[in-house]
Write a protein that holds these residues in place. Structure first.
Motif, PDB file in Angstrom:
ATOM      1  N   PRO A   1       9.451  -2.449   1.543  1.00 33.14           N
ATOM      2  CA  PRO A   1       8.769  -2.175   0.267  1.00 33.14           C
ATOM      3  C   PRO A   1       8.477  -3.442  -0.537  1.00 33.14           C
ATOM      4  O   PRO A   1       7.674  -3.399  -1.471  1.00 33.14           O
ATOM      5  CB  PRO A   1       9.770  -1.266  -0.475  1.00 33.14           C
TER       6      PRO A   1
ATOM      7  N   GLU B   1       3.174  -0.249   0.954  1.00 32.29           N
ATOM      8  CA  GLU B   1       3.165   1.197   0.783  1.00 32.29           C
ATOM      9  C   GLU B   1       1.756   1.766   0.917  1.00 32.29           C
ATOM     10  O   GLU B   1       1.530   2.764   1.616  1.00 32.29           O
ATOM     11  CB  GLU B   1       3.760   1.577  -0.574  1.00 32.29           C
ATOM     12  N   GLU B   2       0.787   1.099   0.282  1.00 32.22           N
ATOM     13  CA  GLU B   2      -0.592   1.580   0.360  1.00 32.22           C
ATOM     14  C   GLU B   2      -1.143   1.417   1.778  1.00 32.22           C
ATOM     15  O   GLU B   2      -1.907   2.259   2.258  1.00 32.22           O
ATOM     16  CB  GLU B   2      -1.470   0.817  -0.640  1.00 32.22           C
TER      17      GLU B   2
ATOM     18  N   GLU C   1      11.584   5.764   2.114  1.00 31.48           N
ATOM     19  CA  GLU C   1      10.300   5.207   1.687  1.00 31.48           C
ATOM     20  C   GLU C   1       9.176   5.646   2.620  1.00 31.48           C
ATOM     21  O   GLU C   1       8.054   5.930   2.184  1.00 31.48           O
ATOM     22  CB  GLU C   1      10.359   3.671   1.607  1.00 31.48           C
TER      23      GLU C   1
ATOM     24  N   VAL D   1       5.738   8.399   1.725  1.00 28.41           N
ATOM     25  CA  VAL D   1       4.329   8.118   2.006  1.00 28.41           C
ATOM     26  C   VAL D   1       3.746   9.202   2.914  1.00 28.41           C
ATOM     27  O   VAL D   1       2.625   9.674   2.702  1.00 28.41           O
ATOM     28  CB  VAL D   1       4.164   6.728   2.645  1.00 28.41           C
TER      29      VAL D   1
END
Length: 688
Positions: free
Chosen positions: A226, A232-233, A280, A284
């Protein structure tokens, strides 16, 4: 105005690609009229004229975005990179189209050479050598483009080799690292990739289910760093690219895709029970799955709800009060242009929230007009309990219902579950008693709609549509697919963007679909109500983007009683075709499956039922078991083709409308045996 060589001037393409591309677009717009009026263009064959400079536009766009210097610096090395590497990797088109690329480029370069090097000053010193190079590859360019003999950069490479070469050709990685490398590459280049209308080429292997499984396994169990910028995108975009194709296959009823996803769900559930999931990565993945909820099993949805309960970040009590939630939402609403953008923004965050939580959010949203209008759109939820929680909140204060929301409630009620529809009807009555009258939003002025495209009907009964329109100084794009037996699917309304960016989407569609034509907007208006009725009949939900499209285009009929498209295309024939007309169409239709329009016209026995040892069965058995049962389906498709040709802006295409209409009549209304209909025989040959 005379032609000048393209120059970037004081613009640095790497630092300001938007400005560079705008300048290139202006230059191309200025030079194109010279090309179309030139003797070089006039000497081209009819087929080679059809691009009208679009191949040279792409040539220059690739040159600018991958090499990035002035036209005077474009030498043979640059031309070779463009033609042997970039064109094959960046372009998807038919063989027929590929054969027209080099002739157009030669003609355009000959024009530039004649005008810019014709005097004492030679302003393009490499022009002659570039033309010589193009002439040298002209005869063999189809083979170069297709990659015959390993000329194509993907030819003969397995997936892991392809990924390593694409991501970092200078460094060797272990095969097991390809997902990590893919994520790192996506994070590093994400700003550039998001400027393009389609994913980069080295993401294409993510359409293979085995590679999707590896990506999901890595993201769900290992996660990602992260702290890596854009990570993340980047993971979201990769998963979105992979999942879109999976769920498209599931929607079309592909058994292998359905079984694949069932296995994935069970693997995730088991890993969750073993506490082996990476939080994480799962966050997503669930954001990506928010737009595919209708394809998830009840067991998996329950797992997602429980996962959120177990893994929600702890918050201070004062952050969970209704006042705090309302303040946060109102701050968000103030920065969003309209209720459609609001619903899109909230879609991922609220997709799996339980009804009680959604009720709290709804209370906060309805304190503003934009929020209240968005709340009505959120009722189009395939979860009945969630939809009921929204109606419950709105019913507490029917006087607050806006005229726009009232109009929408009336129009979307048929797509709601029966218990929800009953509550909505009571809400509508209560709002009317308060003196509120429904008022539809103003549609787009006709002058704001710039271009309307529609593709031919393909072999799956799908037909793509695309419209561009003005939004202030910017432009937007609407696209959707009309799918037989299903309705309107894959709806997209883009945010406002510069003309160049919208035109990239348009160019991509035209390159990928040789049979995409400019059509009259009337064709869209005529067909949308019928396909909307199909959504209702096939139980395929509509969403807020489809509501936005219907309102922007000013479609009044949202609840048609009929899904019979024949009422649209039957009138195209004013009388029964004569024997001479039928004979002519029989002769011409035998070749339709060889054209760009009909290349995908075939029947897949696996989609109809088991068909053992296909290659050893007789033609008669194949025709009887596969082709004849599909006669009615192809009748409707040819009727839709007749409509498409009738409303095309291309006069040559318009002339084909009667041919398609007669073919429809033969299939739907004549007693001619299926074996005697030329088109069905052509489809059978294509299928075999």
């Amino acid at each position: 105005m005379a032609i000048k060589p393209f120059q970037l001037g004081n613009i640095d393409q790497s630092e300001d690609p938007d400005a560079a591309n705008v300048k290139l677009d202006q230059w191309l717009d200025a030079t194109r009229p010279f090309y179309l009026a030139s003797p070089e263009y006039q000497k081209l064959s009819k087929a080679n004229k059809k691009g009208e400079g679009s191949w040279f536009d792409m040539f220059m766009n690739l040159y600018l975005n991958y090499i990035g210097t002035d036209l005077k610096d474009l030498d043979v090395d640059a031309a070779e990179e463009l033609m042997r590497d970039l064109f094959p990797r960046k372009l998807i088109c038919s063989d027929t189209q590929a054969k027209t690329i080099v002739p157009e480029l030669i003609a355009y370069w000959q024009l530039l050479h004649r005008i810019l090097n014709g005097g004492k000053q030679r302003r393009l010193k490499h022009a002659e050598s570039v033309i010589t190079f193009l002439e040298s590859i002209r005869k063999d360019y189809l083979s170069i483009y297709k990659g015959d003999g390993n000329g194509h950069p993907f030819a003969g490479m397995d997936f892991n080799t392809l990924m390593q070469a694409a991501l970092n050709p200078a460094t060797h990685h272990d095969d097991d690292d390809w997902v990590a490398n893919l994520i790192a590459d996506a994070a590093h280049h994400l700003p550039d990739y998001k400027q393009k209308p389609s994913p980069p080429d080295h993401w294409l292997p993510l359409r293979e289910l085995s590679n999707v499984a590896e990506l999901l396994d890595y993201v769900c169990h290992i996660g990602f760093d992260p702290n890596l910028p854009n990570a993340e995108e980047a993971v979201f975009e990769l998963l979105n690219c992979a999942c879109q194709d999976v769920f498209m296959q599931i929607r079309q009823g592909a058994p292998h895709a359905q079984k694949f996803w069932q296995t994935i769900e069970q693997q995730i559930i088991v890993s969750g029970e073993d506490n082996a999931l990476a939080p994480e990565g799962m966050s997503v993945l669930f954001a990506v799955l928010s737009t595919h909820k209708q394809f998830l099993s009840p067991e998996f949805l329950n797992f997602i709800h429980q996962w959120h309960m177990d893994n929600v970040t702890e918050m201070a009590p004062d952050e969970l009060t209704p006042e705090a939630v309302e303040q946060a939402l109102q701050s968000m609403i103030s920065e969003i242009p309209d209720e459609f953008a609001l619903v899109s923004a909230l879609q991922e965050q609220l997709a799996f929230i339980p009804p009680e939580g959604l009720e709290l959010i709804t209370h906060a949203l309805i304190t503003s007009e934009k929020g209240l209008n968005g709340t009505a759109l959120m009722m189009l939820d395939d979860n009945q309990e969630r939809a009921m929680s929204i109606v419950k909140v709105l019913s507490h204060n029917p006087a607050a219902i806006t005229p726009v929301t009232l109009a929408r409630l009336i129009r979307i009620r048929n797509w709601l579950a029966a218990p929800v529809k009953s509550k909505v009807d009571k809400l509508v009555q209560a709002a009317r008693k308060k003196g509120i009258a429904p008022q539809s939003p103003q549609p787009l002025p006709a002058s704001n709609i710039l271009e309307t495209y529609m593709s031919a009907v393909d072999g799956s009964g799908a037909q793509g549509a695309m419209l561009t329109f003005r939004d202030g100084k910017l432009q937007r794009l609407i696209s959707f697919v009309l799918k037989e037996s299903v309705g309107i699917v894959d709806v997209l309304v883009t945010p406002p963007a510069p003309k160049r960016q919208i035109q990239q989407y348009v160019s991509m569609m035209k390159q990928q679909d040789a049979a995409a034509e400019k059509v009259s907007l009337e064709l869209i208006h005529k067909q949308l109500p019928f396909f909307l009725a199909l959504n209702l009949k096939s139980d395929v939900a509509i969403d807020h983007e489809l509501v936005q499209v219907m309102e922007l285009l000013g479609v009044e009929s949202w609840n048609p009683e009929s899904t019979d498209l024949a009422t649209l295309f039957d009138p195209l024939l004013s009388e029964t075709p004569s024997p001479a007309d039928i004979a002519s169409v029989q002769k011409r239709s035998a070749k339709w499956t060889q054209s760009a329009v009909g290349q995908s016209w075939f029947e897949d026995p696996d989609m109809i039922g088991p068909f053992r040892k296909l290659n050893t069965r007789s033609n008669e058995a194949f025709f009887a078991e596969v082709i004849e049962p599909a006669r009615g389906k192809w009748a409707e498709r040819l009727g839709r083709m007749a409509l498409w040709a009738h409303y095309s802006t291309n006069k040559n295409r318009q002339k084909q409308s009667t041919d398609y209409a007669i073919a429809n009549w033969l299939l739907a209304h004549s007693d001619m045996p299926a074996h005697d209909i030329s088109l069905l025989n052509a489809i059978a040959r294509n299928s075999m």
